[in-house]
Design a protein around this motif. Structure first.
Motif, PDB file in Angstrom:
ATOM      1  N   LEU A  48       0.918  -1.267  -0.002  1.00  0.00           N
ATOM      2  CA  LEU A  48       0.007  -0.046   0.013  1.00  0.00           C
ATOM      3  C   LEU A  48       0.976   1.012   0.053  1.00  0.00           C
ATOM      4  N   LYS A  49       1.779   1.192   0.924  1.00  0.00           N
ATOM      5  CA  LYS A  49       2.732   2.343   1.120  1.00  0.00           C
ATOM      6  C   LYS A  49       3.624   2.667  -0.420  1.00  0.00           C
ATOM      7  N   MET A  50       4.031   1.474  -1.016  1.00  0.00           N
ATOM      8  CA  MET A  50       4.624   1.760  -2.446  1.00  0.00           C
ATOM      9  C   MET A  50       3.880   2.043  -3.584  1.00  0.00           C
ATOM     10  N   ILE A  51       2.536   1.729  -3.308  1.00  0.00           N
ATOM     11  CA  ILE A  51       1.952   2.416  -4.478  1.00  0.00           C
ATOM     12  C   ILE A  51       1.443   3.693  -4.174  1.00  0.00           C
ATOM     13  N   LYS A  52       1.207   4.284  -3.044  1.00  0.00           N
ATOM     14  CA  LYS A  52       1.183   5.496  -2.643  1.00  0.00           C
ATOM     15  C   LYS A  52       2.529   6.111  -2.974  1.00  0.00           C
ATOM     16  N   LEU A  53       3.484   5.797  -2.886  1.00  0.00           N
ATOM     17  CA  LEU A  53       4.703   6.315  -3.310  1.00  0.00           C
ATOM     18  C   LEU A  53       4.711   6.722  -4.815  1.00  0.00           C
ATOM     19  N   LEU A  54       4.161   5.773  -5.507  1.00  0.00           N
ATOM     20  CA  LEU A  54       4.229   6.041  -7.014  1.00  0.00           C
ATOM     21  C   LEU A  54       3.235   6.954  -7.298  1.00  0.00           C
ATOM     22  N   PHE A  55       2.224   7.200  -6.625  1.00  0.00           N
ATOM     23  CA  PHE A  55       1.273   8.461  -6.819  1.00  0.00           C
ATOM     24  C   PHE A  55       2.076   9.568  -6.596  1.00  0.00           C
ATOM     25  N   LEU A  56       2.896   9.760  -5.290  1.00  0.00           N
ATOM     26  CA  LEU A  56       3.623  10.978  -5.073  1.00  0.00           C
ATOM     27  C   LEU A  56       4.744  11.372  -6.141  1.00  0.00           C
ATOM     28  N   GLN A  57       5.442  10.166  -6.475  1.00  0.00           N
ATOM     29  CA  GLN A  57       6.438  10.390  -7.458  1.00  0.00           C
ATOM     30  C   GLN A  57       6.238  10.801  -9.081  1.00  0.00           C
ATOM     31  N   TYR A  58       4.928  10.631  -9.511  1.00  0.00           N
ATOM     32  CA  TYR A  58       4.580  10.853 -10.689  1.00  0.00           C
ATOM     33  C   TYR A  58       3.736  12.059 -10.706  1.00  0.00           C
ATOM     34  N   LEU A  59       2.826  12.503  -9.611  1.00  0.00           N
ATOM     35  CA  LEU A  59       2.097  13.529  -9.186  1.00  0.00           C
ATOM     36  C   LEU A  59       3.104  14.787  -9.233  1.00  0.00           C
ATOM     37  N   TYR A  60       4.232  14.587  -8.598  1.00  0.00           N
ATOM     38  CA  TYR A  60       5.310  15.953  -8.574  1.00  0.00           C
ATOM     39  C   TYR A  60       6.425  15.729  -9.518  1.00  0.00           C
ATOM     40  N   ASN A  61       6.318  14.630 -10.232  1.00  0.00           N
ATOM     41  CA  ASN A  61       7.464  14.285 -11.231  1.00  0.00           C
ATOM     42  C   ASN A  61       8.978  14.272 -10.675  1.00  0.00           C
ATOM     43  N   LEU A  62       9.151  13.338  -9.731  1.00  0.00           N
ATOM     44  CA  LEU A  62      10.231  13.285  -8.671  1.00  0.00           C
ATOM     45  C   LEU A  62      11.129  11.952  -9.188  1.00  0.00           C
ATOM     46  N   SER A  63      12.391  12.143  -9.320  1.00  0.00           N
ATOM     47  CA  SER A  63      13.395  10.873  -9.421  1.00  0.00           C
ATOM     48  C   SER A  63      13.092  10.234  -8.142  1.00  0.00           C
ATOM     49  N   LYS A  99       9.017  -0.635  -8.959  1.00  0.00           N
ATOM     50  CA  LYS A  99       8.611  -0.365 -10.238  1.00  0.00           C
ATOM     51  C   LYS A  99       9.254  -1.506 -11.354  1.00  0.00           C
ATOM     52  N   GLU A 100      10.324  -2.045 -11.087  1.00  0.00           N
ATOM     53  CA  GLU A 100      11.072  -3.089 -11.910  1.00  0.00           C
ATOM     54  C   GLU A 100       9.766  -4.352 -11.796  1.00  0.00           C
ATOM     55  N   THR A 101       9.499  -4.582 -10.374  1.00  0.00           N
ATOM     56  CA  THR A 101       8.613  -5.714 -10.243  1.00  0.00           C
ATOM     57  C   THR A 101       7.392  -5.599 -10.822  1.00  0.00           C
ATOM     58  N   LEU A 102       6.784  -4.391 -10.822  1.00  0.00           N
ATOM     59  CA  LEU A 102       5.663  -3.956 -11.553  1.00  0.00           C
ATOM     60  C   LEU A 102       5.622  -4.306 -13.030  1.00  0.00           C
ATOM     61  N   VAL A 103       6.696  -3.953 -13.652  1.00  0.00           N
ATOM     62  CA  VAL A 103       7.034  -4.039 -14.847  1.00  0.00           C
ATOM     63  C   VAL A 103       7.010  -5.706 -15.227  1.00  0.00           C
ATOM     64  N   GLU A 104       7.813  -6.126 -14.419  1.00  0.00           N
ATOM     65  CA  GLU A 104       8.214  -7.689 -14.641  1.00  0.00           C
ATOM     66  C   GLU A 104       7.033  -8.533 -14.865  1.00  0.00           C
ATOM     67  N   HIS A 105       5.945  -8.214 -13.953  1.00  0.00           N
ATOM     68  CA  HIS A 105       4.789  -9.056 -13.700  1.00  0.00           C
ATOM     69  C   HIS A 105       3.581  -8.703 -14.270  1.00  0.00           C
ATOM     70  N   GLU A 106       3.843  -7.349 -15.198  1.00  0.00           N
ATOM     71  CA  GLU A 106       2.928  -6.623 -16.046  1.00  0.00           C
ATOM     72  C   GLU A 106       1.666  -6.380 -15.199  1.00  0.00           C
ATOM     73  N   LEU A 107       1.734  -5.745 -14.070  1.00  0.00           N
ATOM     74  CA  LEU A 107       0.682  -5.266 -13.079  1.00  0.00           C
ATOM     75  C   LEU A 107      -0.002  -4.199 -13.633  1.00  0.00           C
ATOM     76  N   MET A 108       0.692  -3.102 -14.309  1.00  0.00           N
ATOM     77  CA  MET A 108       0.000  -1.797 -14.451  1.00  0.00           C
ATOM     78  C   MET A 108      -1.123  -1.845 -14.859  1.00  0.00           C
ATOM     79  N   ASP A 109      -1.419  -2.905 -16.055  1.00  0.00           N
ATOM     80  CA  ASP A 109      -2.986  -3.226 -16.595  1.00  0.00           C
ATOM     81  C   ASP A 109      -3.993  -3.252 -15.390  1.00  0.00           C
TER      82      ASP A 109
END
Length: 332
Positions: A48-63, A99-109
């Motif tokens: 849950l925290k990792m997904i929320k981190l993605l929301f923050l990262q892309y909402l504010y364009n952070l590396s 993020k690499e794990t999400l890509v590897e398991h094709e979970l973004m869909d």
């Protein structure tokens, strides 16, 4: 940072926190959680925290490193994620691995479709029609000649690390006499609500029409719309016949050919359809202006696709919040 500015950021994050059903969103990602197994190693950071981190990262364009810094510096960010102390802030490599794990398991869909399902449950998707379009996203990498690309592709087959810093998935295309190198983000937009129901991410040399040849096999349409719209690139006679058979309004712009120019009636029709179709530019403008999504910086299509997918998710969430407030259905 001023108190007013801090309040705006906190309010936006509070709105997202209330709008998203996080438990439903996390459910499809649980397949990567191995914490319940006997396999050793450091426990995985809560999903849950990792997904929320993605929301923050892309909402504010952070590396990844910048995200870590901002979590240490901003209380509003830590409260949104659910981090109690600085000790709990994950390092940037943890974010990268997730993020690499999400890509590897094709979970973004699954993540994207979960948000769309939540929008549907709130009756925000109208199904009046679908507008399709694509936007070129230039790569930050330099273009490669055919010879150099062939050499690097052969080299990658033997040792992937030897070309890890080069983007071999990006390709060149030409639009209105100007050449571009990178990718294309494709979306299917719900008419009226301006919510993204379908999306795809391809190399820039993939023609828009390649994603929608034959209405029954369309990738950017849902099958339950009463009409669909697109620019001249999507014009296809077979699709037109299929739509007429199914009772679906075909709103793709007419295209002139070398042998036949458009009639005045066709030009007038195109003008009327363009006023409807122009709504599809709004999500792309939001991504570019609000999310600072102006180039593809990753080195593979899959990684760049993850960012595009998350931007589509963020657009839908913020648009959904706006619609609920405009309709007076947002409970303060």
């Amino acid at each position: 940072m001023s108190q007013e500015r801090r309040a705006r950021i906190s309010q936006k994050l509070d709105d997202i926190e209330r709008f998203v059903d996080w438990e439903v969103l996390v459910k499809p990602v649980r397949v990567i959680d191995k914490s319940g197994t006997k396999k050793g190693g450091r426990p995985r950071y809560p999903l849950l925290k990792m997904i929320k981190l993605l929301f923050l990262q892309y909402l504010y364009n952070l590396s990844d490193p910048k995200l870590e810094d901002q979590l240490l510096d901003r209380r509003s960010f830590r409260e949104f994620v659910g981090i109690v102390s600085d000790v709990e802030v994950p390092d940037f490599t943890t974010v990268w691995v997730f993020k690499e794990t999400l890509v590897e398991h094709e979970l973004m869909d699954s993540l994207f479709e979960s948000i769309v399902a939540q929008l549907e449950s709130r009756q925000l998707i109208l199904r009046k029609g679908t507008i399709v379009d694509a936007s070129i996203i230039e790569s930050s990498n330099r273009p490669l000649s055919k010879k150099k690309r062939a050499e690097l592709e052969a080299k990658r087959q033997g040792d992937k690390t030897s070309v890890a810093q080069l983007d071999l998935d990006a390709h060149a295309t030409e639009k209105r006499g100007k050449k571009y190198f990178g990718y294309k983000g494709h979306i299917g937009l719900d008419v009226g609500s301006k919510l993204i129901r379908r999306r795809a991410f391809t190399s820039a040399n993939v023609h828009e029409g390649a994603l929608q040849r034959g209405y029954s096999q369309v990738k950017l349409f849902c099958g339950d719309e009463r009409s669909f719209f697109g620019d001249k690139a999507y014009s296809n006679n077979q699709d037109k016949r299929d739509c007429r058979t199914k009772g679906i309004f075909y709103g793709v712009l007419d295209k002139a050919t070398r042998r036949r120019c458009l009639s005045n009636r066709q030009k007038t029709r195109n003008g009327c359809l363009s006023r409807v179709r122009s709504a599809v530019e709004h999500p792309f403008a939001y991504m570019a202006d609000k999310l600072s999504y102006k180039e593809a910086v990753a080195r593979t299509r899959a990684r760049n696709s993850l960012r595009f997918d998350m931007n589509c998710v963020l657009h839908n969430v913020m648009r959904g919040i706006y619609l609920l407030k405009a309709q007076g259905r947002w409970m303060a």
